[in-house]
Design a protein around this motif. Structure first.
Motif, PDB file in Angstrom:
ATOM      1  N   SER A   2       0.825  -1.195   0.000  1.00 53.29           N
ATOM      2  CA  SER A   2       0.000   0.000   0.000  1.00 53.29           C
ATOM      3  C   SER A   2       0.863   1.249   0.000  1.00 53.29           C
ATOM      4  O   SER A   2       1.965   1.280   0.535  1.00 53.29           O
ATOM      5  N   GLY A   3       0.329   2.301  -0.597  1.00 53.86           N
ATOM      6  CA  GLY A   3       1.024   3.575  -0.603  1.00 53.86           C
ATOM      7  C   GLY A   3       1.152   4.157   0.790  1.00 53.86           C
ATOM      8  O   GLY A   3       2.123   4.817   1.124  1.00 53.86           O
ATOM      9  N   ARG A   4       0.160   3.875   1.627  1.00 54.86           N
ATOM     10  CA  ARG A   4       0.179   4.399   3.002  1.00 54.86           C
ATOM     11  C   ARG A   4       1.370   3.832   3.780  1.00 54.86           C
ATOM     12  O   ARG A   4       2.032   4.554   4.515  1.00 54.86           O
ATOM     13  N   GLY A   5       1.662   2.558   3.610  1.00 55.03           N
ATOM     14  CA  GLY A   5       2.787   1.938   4.306  1.00 55.03           C
ATOM     15  C   GLY A   5       4.124   2.563   3.919  1.00 55.03           C
ATOM     16  O   GLY A   5       5.004   2.742   4.754  1.00 55.03           O
ATOM     17  N   VAL A   6       4.259   2.918   2.650  1.00 53.85           N
ATOM     18  CA  VAL A   6       5.489   3.547   2.179  1.00 53.85           C
ATOM     19  C   VAL A   6       5.686   4.885   2.872  1.00 53.85           C
ATOM     20  O   VAL A   6       6.778   5.207   3.345  1.00 53.85           O
ATOM     21  N   ALA A  10       8.640   6.140   5.439  1.00 51.58           N
ATOM     22  CA  ALA A  10       9.433   7.326   5.105  1.00 51.58           C
ATOM     23  C   ALA A  10       9.389   8.328   6.257  1.00 51.58           C
ATOM     24  O   ALA A  10      10.410   8.913   6.628  1.00 51.58           O
ATOM     25  N   ARG A  11       8.210   8.540   6.826  1.00 51.51           N
ATOM     26  CA  ARG A  11       8.097   9.463   7.969  1.00 51.51           C
ATOM     27  C   ARG A  11       8.884   8.968   9.163  1.00 51.51           C
ATOM     28  O   ARG A  11       9.504   9.755   9.863  1.00 51.51           O
ATOM     29  N   ARG A  13      11.620   7.204   9.100  1.00 52.48           N
ATOM     30  CA  ARG A  13      13.046   7.480   8.831  1.00 52.48           C
ATOM     31  C   ARG A  13      13.355   8.962   9.033  1.00 52.48           C
ATOM     32  O   ARG A  13      14.396   9.311   9.581  1.00 52.48           O
ATOM     33  N   LEU A  14      12.467   9.831   8.575  1.00 52.96           N
ATOM     34  CA  LEU A  14      12.694  11.269   8.734  1.00 52.96           C
ATOM     35  C   LEU A  14      12.674  11.691  10.198  1.00 52.96           C
ATOM     36  O   LEU A  14      13.397  12.611  10.585  1.00 52.96           O
ATOM     37  N   ARG A  15      11.875  11.024  11.018  1.00 50.57           N
ATOM     38  CA  ARG A  15      11.852  11.348  12.450  1.00 50.57           C
ATOM     39  C   ARG A  15      13.166  11.000  13.126  1.00 50.57           C
ATOM     40  O   ARG A  15      13.544  11.608  14.115  1.00 50.57           O
ATOM     41  N   ARG A  16      13.886  10.006  12.603  1.00 45.11           N
ATOM     42  CA  ARG A  16      15.175   9.613  13.182  1.00 45.11           C
ATOM     43  C   ARG A  16      16.308  10.522  12.734  1.00 45.11           C
ATOM     44  O   ARG A  16      17.394  10.507  13.317  1.00 45.11           O
ATOM     45  N   PHE A  17      16.098  11.322  11.703  1.00 47.87           N
ATOM     46  CA  PHE A  17      17.165  12.134  11.134  1.00 47.87           C
ATOM     47  C   PHE A  17      17.786  13.115  12.130  1.00 47.87           C
ATOM     48  O   PHE A  17      19.017  13.214  12.190  1.00 47.87           O
ATOM     49  N   PRO A  18      17.019  13.871  12.929  1.00 41.30           N
ATOM     50  CA  PRO A  18      17.662  14.795  13.879  1.00 41.30           C
ATOM     51  C   PRO A  18      18.607  14.094  14.857  1.00 41.30           C
ATOM     52  O   PRO A  18      19.687  14.609  15.156  1.00 41.30           O
ATOM     53  N   ALA A  19      18.231  12.928  15.331  1.00 44.66           N
ATOM     54  CA  ALA A  19      19.110  12.192  16.245  1.00 44.66           C
ATOM     55  C   ALA A  19      20.369  11.731  15.521  1.00 44.66           C
ATOM     56  O   ALA A  19      21.475  11.782  16.080  1.00 44.66           O
ATOM     57  N   ALA A  20      20.229  11.296  14.278  1.00 47.97           N
ATOM     58  CA  ALA A  20      21.394  10.870  13.503  1.00 47.97           C
ATOM     59  C   ALA A  20      22.319  12.058  13.262  1.00 47.97           C
ATOM     60  O   ALA A  20      23.543  11.945  13.372  1.00 47.97           O
TER      61      ALA A  20
END
Length: 70
Positions: A2-6, A10-11, A13-20
């Motif tokens: 499903s498109g929703r799962g993608v 993605a969201r 992964r983006l939420r982890r970006f500031p910590a990375a």
């Protein structure tokens, strides 16, 4: 798939970006200094001018977002 799962993945992964980014601050700063120095002056920024710094930052990000114990 499903498109929703993608979008949910993605969201996540983006939420982890500031910590990375915070975990890789030294490498990000070194890469930024290199790019700024290479772009200063009359010469153009050339490809691979800061390759070593970029690779260090990329490896740090990969370690920071890898699932599991660090």
């Amino acid at each position: 798939m499903s498109g929703r799962g993608v979008w949910l993945r993605a969201r996540a992964r983006l939420r982890r970006f500031p910590a990375a980014l915070a975990a890789c601050g030294d490498q990000a700063a070194a890469y930024g200094r290199c790019v700024a120095a290479a772009a200063a002056g009359p010469a153009e920024l050339r490809r691979d001018a800061c390759l070593e710094e970029f690779q260090a930052l990329r490896e740090c990000f990969a370690r920071a977002v890898r699932p599991g114990p660090r």
